[in-house]
Design an enzyme around this catalytic site. Sequence first.
Site, mmCIF file in Angstrom:
data_model
loop_
_atom_site.group_PDB
_atom_site.id
_atom_site.type_symbol
_atom_site.label_atom_id
_atom_site.label_comp_id
_atom_site.label_asym_id
_atom_site.label_seq_id
_atom_site.Cartn_x
_atom_site.Cartn_y
_atom_site.Cartn_z
ATOM 1 N N TRP B 353 17.612 -9.336 -32.678
ATOM 2 C CA TRP B 353 17.370 -8.333 -33.722
ATOM 3 C C TRP B 353 18.654 -7.599 -34.092
ATOM 4 C CZ3 TRP B 353 16.324 -2.647 -33.304
ATOM 5 C CH2 TRP B 353 16.803 -2.103 -32.093
ATOM 6 N N ASP B 354 19.684 -7.755 -33.264
ATOM 7 C CA ASP B 354 21.000 -7.194 -33.562
ATOM 8 C C ASP B 354 21.424 -7.502 -34.989
ATOM 9 O OD1 ASP B 354 20.598 -7.493 -30.817
ATOM 10 O OD2 ASP B 354 22.719 -7.658 -30.376
ATOM 11 N N GLU B 482 15.439 -0.296 -23.369
ATOM 12 C CA GLU B 482 14.909 -1.282 -22.405
ATOM 13 C C GLU B 482 14.916 -0.742 -20.977
ATOM 14 O OE1 GLU B 482 17.567 -4.334 -23.708
ATOM 15 O OE2 GLU B 482 15.943 -5.513 -24.592
ATOM 16 N N LYS B 587 18.786 3.760 -22.177
ATOM 17 C CA LYS B 587 19.835 2.753 -22.327
ATOM 18 C C LYS B 587 20.478 2.844 -23.700
ATOM 19 C CE LYS B 587 20.357 -2.302 -22.301
ATOM 20 N NZ LYS B 587 19.614 -3.536 -22.620
ATOM 21 N N GLN B 588 19.640 2.970 -24.708
ATOM 22 C CA GLN B 588 20.172 2.998 -26.059
ATOM 23 C C GLN B 588 19.217 3.785 -26.940
ATOM 24 O OE1 GLN B 588 19.283 -1.455 -26.680
ATOM 25 N NE2 GLN B 588 19.666 -0.697 -28.729
#
Lengths: 753, 753
Positions: B353-354, B482, B587-588
Amino acid sequence: MAFEVHPWKVIEHGLDPKAVRLSESLTSTGNGYMGMRGNFEEDFSGDTHIGTYIGGVWFPDKTRVGWWKNGYPQYFGKTINAVRLMGIHVEIDGEPVDLAQTPCENFTRELDMQTGIVLRTFTAILPKGKVTIRAERFVSLAQKELLAISYAVTPDFACTVTLKPYLDANVHNLDSNYQETFWDMLQEEEAEDAMGLLTKTKENPFGTPRFAVAAAMSCWADGLSLCSRRMEEGMVEATYRADADAHETVTLEKFALCFTSRDEAEEMLMTVALKAAARARETGYADARDAHTAAWKARWKGCDVEIHGDDRAQQGIRFNLFQLLSTYSGEDARLNIGPKGFTGEKYGGATYWDTEAYCFPVYMAIAGQDVAKQLLLYRHMQLDGAYHNARMQGLRGALYPMVTFTGVECHNEWEITFEEIHRNGAIAHAIFDYVTYTGDESYLLSEGLDVLCGIARFYTDRVHYQPKKQCYMIHGVTGPNEYENNVNNNWYTNRIAAWSIRYFWDACQKASEERLQKLHVTAEELAHMRDVADRMYYPVDAETGIYLQQDTFMDKQLMDAADLPEDQRPINQHWSWDRILRSCFIKQADVLQGLYSLGHLYDLETKKKNFDFYEPMTVHESSLSPCVHAILAAEIGYRDKAMEMYRRTARLDLDNINNDTDDGLHITSMTGSWLTIAQGFAGMRTVDGLTLNPYLPEGWQGYAFQFHYRGRLIRLEVDGQSANLQLLLGEPLGLHFCGEDQTLQSKLTHTLA
Amino acid sequence: MAFEVHPWKVIEHGLDPKAVRLSESLTSTGNGYMGMRGNFEEDFSGDTHIGTYIGGVWFPDKTRVGWWKNGYPQYFGKTINAVRLMGIHVEIDGEPVDLAQTPCENFTRELDMQTGIVLRTFTAILPKGKVTIRAERFVSLAQKELLAISYAVTPDFACTVTLKPYLDANVHNLDSNYQETFWDMLQEEEAEDAMGLLTKTKENPFGTPRFAVAAAMSCWADGLSLCSRRMEEGMVEATYRADADAHETVTLEKFALCFTSRDEAEEMLMTVALKAAARARETGYADARDAHTAAWKARWKGCDVEIHGDDRAQQGIRFNLFQLLSTYSGEDARLNIGPKGFTGEKYGGATYWDTEAYCFPVYMAIAGQDVAKQLLLYRHMQLDGAYHNARMQGLRGALYPMVTFTGVECHNEWEITFEEIHRNGAIAHAIFDYVTYTGDESYLLSEGLDVLCGIARFYTDRVHYQPKKQCYMIHGVTGPNEYENNVNNNWYTNRIAAWSIRYFWDACQKASEERLQKLHVTAEELAHMRDVADRMYYPVDAETGIYLQQDTFMDKQLMDAADLPEDQRPINQHWSWDRILRSCFIKQADVLQGLYSLGHLYDLETKKKNFDFYEPMTVHESSLSPCVHAILAAEIGYRDKAMEMYRRTARLDLDNINNDTDDGLHITSMTGSWLTIAQGFAGMRTVDGLTLNPYLPEGWQGYAFQFHYRGRLIRLEVDGQSANLQLLLGEPLGLHFCGEDQTLQSKLTHTLA
């Protein structure tokens, strides 16, 4: 299913080429040291899973699929397929006999559970006539390294019969990636009267042991002569040939023996194997067979269960006992009970919590206190590994592995490896089971205390304090019900954790100062442990008082498993994993597992309430599930449900209920049928002395079983009229029998209502 | 780190044998068709990761580690290491040059980002004297199949110089299990002036394509003569030898070319490769080099970003742009942007999906609308695969894969594959991005509508209705963060799902009846979709109004990442997975990712409140995280934070911030530095026409970049005094510039406060 119902045999009539793997599983044999699936001796080019497995021989698979997480085990421990011992190529007039290609009639394969012998007969139909083959074999219970085969060929026309017995180490695991192998071929050797080969597991970078295996064979032939011998890398073969007249029988006896570096020095292995093979041939098939059948007879003597009036149930329990006795004997303290024993690769020969949660009480009763203690010592021996596992999670104490060969965790799914921490509780509980069953506290205060200390420390560190509710919680676990992952406050996990901590605390009260000092246990640590045990949080539904499987279980869409369409079951073969996780369906007893394991702490009302709630949602897609429900159902008085669950546990493999027996048998769950009879129908309890409250299940005319208890051998017989207790061996015993305190001198009889 | 800061180069001084893998990653080169890590041409027996990768060439790894779940992909798609093209064995007086063994001085390795040339020079210290080596190479941007090397050896003493250029297909993947390989060696061939080899990926049982690859080399030598040629399975080699005088330079030019069955008929591959190699040698190194550097010059022209007064920042953005341009050119519609491009195997060349979430807007601006549309069409082409993935989960509609080469999911962790369903939203959002950026709705109503329909149907089927709260919920997901798995009602997932459904609903209002009929979209279905979109549940903290990452986020022990001890970071390299999952650390960007992607729907106050809450808990251990925080910080006015985050994103690999660049570069996240400059510092927004609200970050003297927009090329320059906009190409344009509606005729200037 072409399998006949028979009290002592598993008999297959006719060959179904599509169900060969299933038949192979069901006719597996073993002797605790090694075992193999019920493969054909001769070639079979159809769908088959050829498997030979040796106890304690495994390999670290380092494949990293997916995204590796920190703390994961370095490898996935794998039971590996070992040298094929039984193979014999068969040719008639130069054409191979291969039942995937060669038509046949009168095909019969049977496993005789009383003697541990596999017999197969069939008539191959060839262009020029018919050939009848009779193949008999056994994995010897009298000589653990020996597989003996008698292979007889009778053509009804004159022809050339060629038999090529061989050993072949060029084997693959079922799940190997593009035929990778795990063996290095070291040596093939030919002696005057035997041929052998030596292999060794490949070098691995993890410092796990490598195993060398030598196998040798020696053959004797009646009506055949040895023409040639051949050696290739990892393969040895002898060729026997005869020009047979019509109706002349030619017979080959093959003796294949397998030795490993676990028992013998590596440099001696080949010599030992070759000599043993030659000796076996000298002894001959008939004598070896006699020794083997005598050993099985002796083994059955202590543990047979008889069921009258229900041959399916009878066959089920005998099949289970046969396979359990084939898998574990307690002779080798380094071994344990693999969930598939020697019958397949999935779960393979590794050790799981199954051992303590399901197998331990069975072996204690049918094989005795010493065998049970071997299982306890196995975990004590692996305590360092358990400390290592906890360290890998950044936690104190000891975490016993979910899957292991050495004590170090070797399974690599986070939701299992990191989260299924309830397994520790089963290991603590087995100690409790042992102590209450035997009445002997010496183990508890010696090795047992080391194990309990590690377990209690782990759980105490794994909780966190929740200040608003003033209690301790355990987040991020997977309970026994693996159809939910990563849940908070799984009732079973919280309960067994608190119980384990408290059991250690209790034991410490009896232990010496010196013992505690050696464990560096302080009064402060004990006080904190006690606090954690006392103030553990248990999720309970406010309305009904049901113990909640986890915090948010009631948010799910609740429905009955009975409302699932048949074609969607088992759901693990029809639904995607995410759908299963979101559903309310329960793979195996979870809250009920706790009410079973700690049954002495809960009243009948509580058991009933939770059973009524959870049983309808339980799909029993773990083979370990039905027996727990059966025992609770029997206690609550749901006798139909108890029998339904008994049938499921006793004939799980024979009836291929979970549709996966082709992979191998569900060995550890086979204990469920014995547990259901003893703890369910016979109401056996051992927490506070011996209690027996038997009833006769509907449809049975009677049942009987005997068990070891505190140095005694006791036999219980139940029929339509009465329950009869007999002291076969040992001193008189006070016990609770059919609701009354009594003393068993030699016999007790109670008339059943 | 021995890497010099330089505006156009990555220069390593001195050889650190322990950091070779890191240097290899940082000096990777590619041309969109193939690429390779910055390995040495000559032997290196130390720790190295030799890697050559070809776009679109991959393999299904069928290894099943752990317990397979129903619905799992059948295989794990793997980028596979391909034939080693660059190798040259080097011997001086018969002794190999191997920098793990041979001492050396003056070691320098540099990647010139302006020209795409890797140059390495060093002096090997041998017992009899010194030998200086100069090795220069490039993966040609002018001829995609070509790797050209000029290898010059100058001893300071008389000696025999032997150079053995070779091609070798006997390669392993870094994570291969016991050196398994994925290639069959088919053919080695020798022509008059070239040598070649042909390989093919192994047979696989999944019906996925097999790739044949032919590589050929041809060499030219100055001062050397060809002595012999050698072919072995999967390897061809030529030996050149010279008796060199002291200070005489001997030079080998090697041209290695690689062709695949993706472009050429398999039976022609070897011929094509041999001919092309011979032709390349005729052309010669100097001419090939000129063509290559000219192509890089042209490519830079359209997209260079200049930063004045901060060479580290300048080097960072150029490094990122260089690697992005090396990875994807938009020329081949079958390719996409692998998270590690051609620089490593982890995540490899698969599509994530990046692409839509991070890369899409960058390529649209720096490479233009046509390249961006190729990326949209890639997903449209793979729509069947997405429908297949949804079916595997028992759901309607289309679920784009988390990892894929074909559209079919090929990653096998349930928490990713089954649960990270937010990826669908990014693909819908890229269509929105394209439409608003270009002002062209034709794609939306043609291919775009097919894609949106599949996505909307999937989400609509994946929710469940919660009657008590009268809303729709999404259980059992993993959000962009995640570091939590299997959570309920992840705010981002719920939000992007509702937005996607609504975007499809909106598009349907504009679509023709005929179009909707073709998609079998009924008024009833649309009404239900609208209901789901309107009544989606969003977890919100009642006290603060913070959007909750998931239902129970507030139950966690909340703490700041700043309070984590330095030696425990990154936590994914120090904490076990279960501990990470239980923690509050992010994480993000997750909620913030939503506030960024759908920024036009939220006010500044909301963004600030959530940023203030989540930013302190975010550890940015995904390389995709800092740019989102940077852009939001810039918008909110947290300029220091924006710059801190810019540095992290721009120099993530150059400074090895996540301590994993040795595995390969973080290609897709390299877009973050461009996004931060354009959308952060320059305040570029494109949802409602073009907006630019630039500021000059503290510490910079100025910056400039140019971008494509609706057929125009626009340049923005910002310095301490003013922001200057220049129309380089195309028609005048109305836009919002520095807070005012303006028309860009040729130039606009705004004085900065």
